[in-house]
Design a protein around this motif. Structure first.
Motif, mmCIF file in Angstrom:
data_model
loop_
_atom_site.group_PDB
_atom_site.id
_atom_site.type_symbol
_atom_site.label_atom_id
_atom_site.label_comp_id
_atom_site.label_asym_id
_atom_site.label_seq_id
_atom_site.Cartn_x
_atom_site.Cartn_y
_atom_site.Cartn_z
ATOM 1 N N PRO A 60 -6.589 -7.954 11.263
ATOM 2 C CA PRO A 60 -6.817 -8.869 10.203
ATOM 3 C C PRO A 60 -5.786 -9.666 9.704
ATOM 4 O O PRO A 60 -5.982 -10.694 9.025
ATOM 5 N N LEU A 61 -4.623 -9.275 10.058
ATOM 6 C CA LEU A 61 -3.363 -10.068 9.086
ATOM 7 C C LEU A 61 -3.254 -11.439 9.400
ATOM 8 O O LEU A 61 -3.088 -12.156 8.617
ATOM 9 N N PRO A 62 -3.361 -11.950 10.597
ATOM 10 C CA PRO A 62 -3.216 -13.347 10.822
ATOM 11 C C PRO A 62 -4.483 -14.253 10.035
ATOM 12 O O PRO A 62 -4.210 -15.418 9.819
ATOM 13 N N PHE A 63 -5.355 -13.830 9.492
ATOM 14 C CA PHE A 63 -6.558 -14.313 9.061
ATOM 15 C C PHE A 63 -6.878 -14.106 7.653
ATOM 16 O O PHE A 63 -7.656 -14.668 6.803
ATOM 17 N N VAL A 64 -5.938 -13.215 6.959
ATOM 18 C CA VAL A 64 -5.896 -12.903 5.517
ATOM 19 C C VAL A 64 -4.785 -13.384 4.749
ATOM 20 O O VAL A 64 -3.612 -13.236 5.289
ATOM 21 N N THR A 65 -5.032 -14.140 3.772
ATOM 22 C CA THR A 65 -3.842 -14.696 2.947
ATOM 23 C C THR A 65 -3.976 -14.149 1.258
ATOM 24 O O THR A 65 -5.043 -13.694 1.072
ATOM 25 N N PRO A 66 -2.860 -14.195 0.904
ATOM 26 C CA PRO A 66 -2.863 -13.364 -0.611
ATOM 27 C C PRO A 66 -3.768 -14.074 -1.479
ATOM 28 O O PRO A 66 -3.763 -15.468 -1.389
ATOM 29 N N GLY A 67 -4.566 -13.362 -2.364
ATOM 30 C CA GLY A 67 -5.568 -14.133 -3.218
ATOM 31 C C GLY A 67 -6.981 -14.013 -2.572
ATOM 32 O O GLY A 67 -7.713 -14.565 -3.175
ATOM 33 N N ALA A 68 -7.059 -13.541 -1.276
ATOM 34 C CA ALA A 68 -8.352 -13.601 -0.586
ATOM 35 C C ALA A 68 -9.314 -12.432 -1.086
ATOM 36 O O ALA A 68 -8.757 -11.442 -1.183
ATOM 37 N N LEU A 69 -10.561 -13.056 -1.330
ATOM 38 C CA LEU A 69 -11.907 -12.000 -1.127
ATOM 39 C C LEU A 69 -12.073 -12.015 0.371
ATOM 40 O O LEU A 69 -12.564 -12.803 0.951
ATOM 41 N N ALA A 97 -14.921 6.908 11.415
ATOM 42 C CA ALA A 97 -14.612 7.037 9.934
ATOM 43 C C ALA A 97 -12.780 6.903 9.748
ATOM 44 O O ALA A 97 -12.549 6.277 8.690
ATOM 45 N N ASP A 98 -12.064 7.453 10.620
ATOM 46 C CA ASP A 98 -10.788 7.318 10.505
ATOM 47 C C ASP A 98 -10.137 5.884 10.601
ATOM 48 O O ASP A 98 -9.079 5.616 10.141
ATOM 49 N N ASP A 99 -11.008 4.812 10.914
ATOM 50 C CA ASP A 99 -10.795 3.660 11.177
ATOM 51 C C ASP A 99 -10.376 3.001 9.745
ATOM 52 O O ASP A 99 -9.552 1.983 9.746
ATOM 53 N N SER A 100 -11.293 3.494 8.884
ATOM 54 C CA SER A 100 -11.259 2.674 7.391
ATOM 55 C C SER A 100 -9.725 2.780 6.905
ATOM 56 O O SER A 100 -9.460 1.542 6.149
ATOM 57 N N ALA A 101 -9.310 3.989 6.752
ATOM 58 C CA ALA A 101 -8.061 4.111 6.063
ATOM 59 C C ALA A 101 -7.058 3.056 6.674
ATOM 60 O O ALA A 101 -6.240 2.087 5.878
ATOM 61 N N HIS A 102 -6.808 2.831 7.906
ATOM 62 C CA HIS A 102 -5.837 1.753 8.557
ATOM 63 C C HIS A 102 -6.233 0.447 8.276
ATOM 64 O O HIS A 102 -5.485 -0.457 7.824
ATOM 65 N N TYR A 103 -7.604 0.086 8.361
ATOM 66 C CA TYR A 103 -7.886 -1.199 8.301
ATOM 67 C C TYR A 103 -8.147 -1.739 6.756
ATOM 68 O O TYR A 103 -7.278 -2.765 6.441
ATOM 69 N N ILE A 104 -8.421 -0.796 5.908
ATOM 70 C CA ILE A 104 -8.358 -1.463 4.478
ATOM 71 C C ILE A 104 -6.783 -1.487 4.070
ATOM 72 O O ILE A 104 -6.381 -2.385 3.277
ATOM 73 N N GLY A 105 -6.125 -0.590 4.490
ATOM 74 C CA GLY A 105 -4.546 -0.668 4.275
ATOM 75 C C GLY A 105 -3.918 -1.934 4.613
ATOM 76 O O GLY A 105 -3.113 -2.573 3.887
ATOM 77 N N LEU A 106 -4.542 -2.401 5.836
ATOM 78 C CA LEU A 106 -3.812 -3.886 6.453
ATOM 79 C C LEU A 106 -4.409 -5.026 5.513
ATOM 80 O O LEU A 106 -3.492 -5.873 5.121
ATOM 81 N N LEU A 107 -5.397 -5.006 4.858
ATOM 82 C CA LEU A 107 -6.205 -5.868 4.146
ATOM 83 C C LEU A 107 -5.139 -5.910 2.496
ATOM 84 O O LEU A 107 -5.072 -6.959 2.067
ATOM 85 N N ALA A 108 -4.967 -4.437 2.248
ATOM 86 C CA ALA A 108 -4.205 -4.519 0.939
ATOM 87 C C ALA A 108 -2.625 -5.016 1.242
ATOM 88 O O ALA A 108 -2.144 -5.775 0.194
ATOM 89 N N ALA A 109 -2.143 -4.782 2.380
ATOM 90 C CA ALA A 109 -0.788 -5.262 2.714
ATOM 91 C C ALA A 109 -0.586 -6.858 2.647
ATOM 92 O O ALA A 109 0.220 -7.278 2.417
ATOM 93 N N ALA A 110 -2.043 -7.289 3.251
ATOM 94 C CA ALA A 110 -2.041 -8.839 3.354
ATOM 95 C C ALA A 110 -2.160 -9.502 1.891
ATOM 96 O O ALA A 110 -2.170 -10.791 2.169
ATOM 97 N N GLY A 111 -2.360 -8.804 0.729
ATOM 98 C CA GLY A 111 -2.502 -9.570 -0.293
ATOM 99 C C GLY A 111 -3.914 -9.559 -0.724
ATOM 100 O O GLY A 111 -4.264 -10.582 -1.648
ATOM 101 N N ALA A 112 -4.972 -9.073 -0.181
ATOM 102 C CA ALA A 112 -6.338 -9.228 -0.630
ATOM 103 C C ALA A 112 -6.659 -8.626 -1.908
ATOM 104 O O ALA A 112 -5.849 -7.775 -2.192
ATOM 105 N N VAL A 113 -7.638 -9.350 -2.685
ATOM 106 C CA VAL A 113 -8.033 -9.040 -3.892
ATOM 107 C C VAL A 113 -9.041 -8.064 -4.258
ATOM 108 O O VAL A 113 -9.265 -7.284 -4.980
#
Length: 497
Positions: free
Chosen positions: A38-47, A58-74
């Motif tokens: 998701p990194l190319p599509f998520v910018t800081p401050g995004a919902l 189930a193990d996919d969740s930790a990785h994917y949500i971690g990428l969203l947090a690193a990209a600056g999602a709120v």
């Protein structure tokens, strides 16, 4: 809009998890993605709205949500269409990464969330524009009614819950209560002067808006400085409106200065009764043509004169028959010089090779005003290190008089008088120059000089005799001793011969 505001909108979003402080994050935009990366599509401050298509196990969740947090999602808004619910591993991953998780009903498409936020933002912008127009009308009415700029700055500070000051380019306070200390002013003004663009946000909650002038001509620019500890002021909001109105006061101030100059120049006003200080200021443009606009050529006389008023607001300025801009001000020489030096050094980022020179000279009762101005001008003309040189014309002593002489002439004088002594010391290591300095410092006492240097009395006599032979001076004569004394002091003040 804040994350918590999304829950209050008529969208039927349900909060599954969030730390209370995270609900106060601002939602800048909506991003919809289910891409594996998701990194190319998520910018800081995004919902981030996601249908959870990326989740295979189930193990996919930790990785994917971690990428969203690193990209600056709120925050994350998860749809229920795929699973009929939001899996607990998604909830746990959002909790670990501190992202609020909103549950989106199956009946609510993500496009409706985007449309709703766009409508709300448009309404917010419209209210902001209307509020800004009303605020501008109030400020212009206040100007038309003759309200003082200090009152407007104070009113702005109270209404917005901030501290605010109107400063000149050298840090002199025009308006605002409780002036910032010198260290803060140094930091704010030099940062603003060197900034590529304004307004500018600095550390500790300080922000700066330009007041009038061109950004390239920051010598004459004023600044609205605001300390907003909560960071709630917008670049184009109330502070920008106040800065625009303050420009009217800056222009009025400049016009009043010009009128006062015309009156004083026409009447050829004399300096106030002494003792007063004569201050002469000059801005020497750089040799090359690469300097910033405003100092790439010699500034006009009015610009230099206005700069003197910025640095010394209580000064009475004049232009002498030689065309020199001078100011008369009361105070102690060294204290006034210190004020000049500190405030003028704040211009350093915009000088770009130009040099600002100032000289200060006292004019006591009964002394010639023209002589004081000439002494100050001579002190200002003496070169020095750095872009800002401020010197006091100390004419109370022979050496003080010598310091008003340009550095190159001082070097030539020292070389002509002491050159043979220096050359002899270089060849033989005899220490003649050191002995001469100590001897003069002991008021010509052979015994004191010998004791201070731990030498035999005859050694001192021999060395001083050699100095007299090499220089052609007789240290028993007052005029010759004065020549050698001044040459030694001039050599100490300039580069080695």
């Amino acid at each position: 809009m804040l994350v918590r505001d999304m829950l209050e909108e008529p969208l039927s979003l349900r909060l599954r998890h969030a730390q209370p402080v995270a609900l106060d994050r601002a939602v800048a935009r909506i991003c919809v993605t289910d891409m594996p990366d998701p990194l190319p599509f998520v910018t800081p401050g995004a919902l981030v709205c996601t249908g959870l298509v990326w989740r295979r196990e189930a193990d996919d969740s930790a990785h994917y949500i971690g990428l969203l947090a690193a990209a600056g999602a709120v925050a994350v808004a998860a749809g229920q269409s795929l699973y009929g619910h939001v899996p607990e591993d998604v909830v746990g991953a959002c909790a670990r990464h501190g992202l609020p998780l909103l549950e989106v009903p199956e009946s609510l498409p993500f496009s409706r969330i985007i449309e709703h936020l766009a409508e709300r933002n448009a309404e917010t912008r419209l209210r902001r524009v209307k509020s800004g127009l009303a605020r501008q009308r109030r400020l212009l009415t206040a100007v038309a009614d003759g309200r003082d700029i200090d009152a407007l700055v104070g009113e702005f500070a109270r209404d917005c819950g901030v501290r605010a000051w109107l400063l000149t380019s050298t840090g002199t306070v025009v308006a605002g209560a409780g002036a910032p200390d010198d260290e803060v002013t140094d930091h704010v003004i030099t940062a603003a002067a060197g900034a590529y663009r304004l307004p500018l946000t600095l550390r500790d909650g300080y922000a700066v808006w330009p007041v009038g002038g061109r950004l390239g001509d920051r010598i004459t620019l004023w600044y609205l400085v605001v300390r907003d500890e909560h960071g709630e002021l917008e670049p184009d909001g109330a502070a920008a409106d106040l800065a625009a109105v303050a420009e009217l006061y800056r222009m009025r101030h400049a016009e009043q200065l010009r009128l006062s100059w015309e009156m004083s120049d026409r009447m050829r006003a004399e300096p106030p009764p002494g003792p007063v200080l004569a201050v002469v200021l000059d801005v020497v443009p750089p040799v090359n043509n690469d300097a910033v606009e405003g100092v790439s050529s010699a500034p006009g006389r009015d610009t230099v004169r206005a700069l003197l008023h910025d640095v010394l607001p209580a000064a009475q300025t004049t232009v002498d028959p030689a065309g020199r801009v001078a100011a008369w001000v009361t105070g102690a020489e060294q204290e006034v010089a210190a004020v000049l030096r500190r405030r003028l050094e704040r211009l350093t980022p915009v000088l770009a090779g130009a040099v600002v020179r100032a000289g200060v000279s006292v004019c006591r009762a009964g002394e010639s005003a023209a002589g004081a101005v000439a002494a100050a001008a001579a002190a200002a003309s003496v070169g020095g290190e750095g872009p800002v040189n401020v010197r006091v014309a100390d004419v109370d002593s022979a050496f003080g008089l010598l310091t008003a002489v340009p550095g190159e002439l001082q070097r030539r004088f020292a070389e002509r008088v002491l050159g043979p002594v220096v050359d002899y010391d270089r060849r033989t290591g005899a220490g003649l120059l050191e002995t001469l300095e100590v001897f003069l410092g002991c008021a010509g006492s052979w015994r004191q000089a010998a004791d201070r240097m731990h030498l035999h009395l005859n050694t001192v006599r021999y060395r001083i005799g050699r100095v007299e032979e090499l220089t052609g001076r007789d240290l028993g004569r007052l005029d010759d001793r004065l020549d050698l004394f001044l040459a030694v002091r001039a050599r100490d003040q300039t580069a080695p011969v």
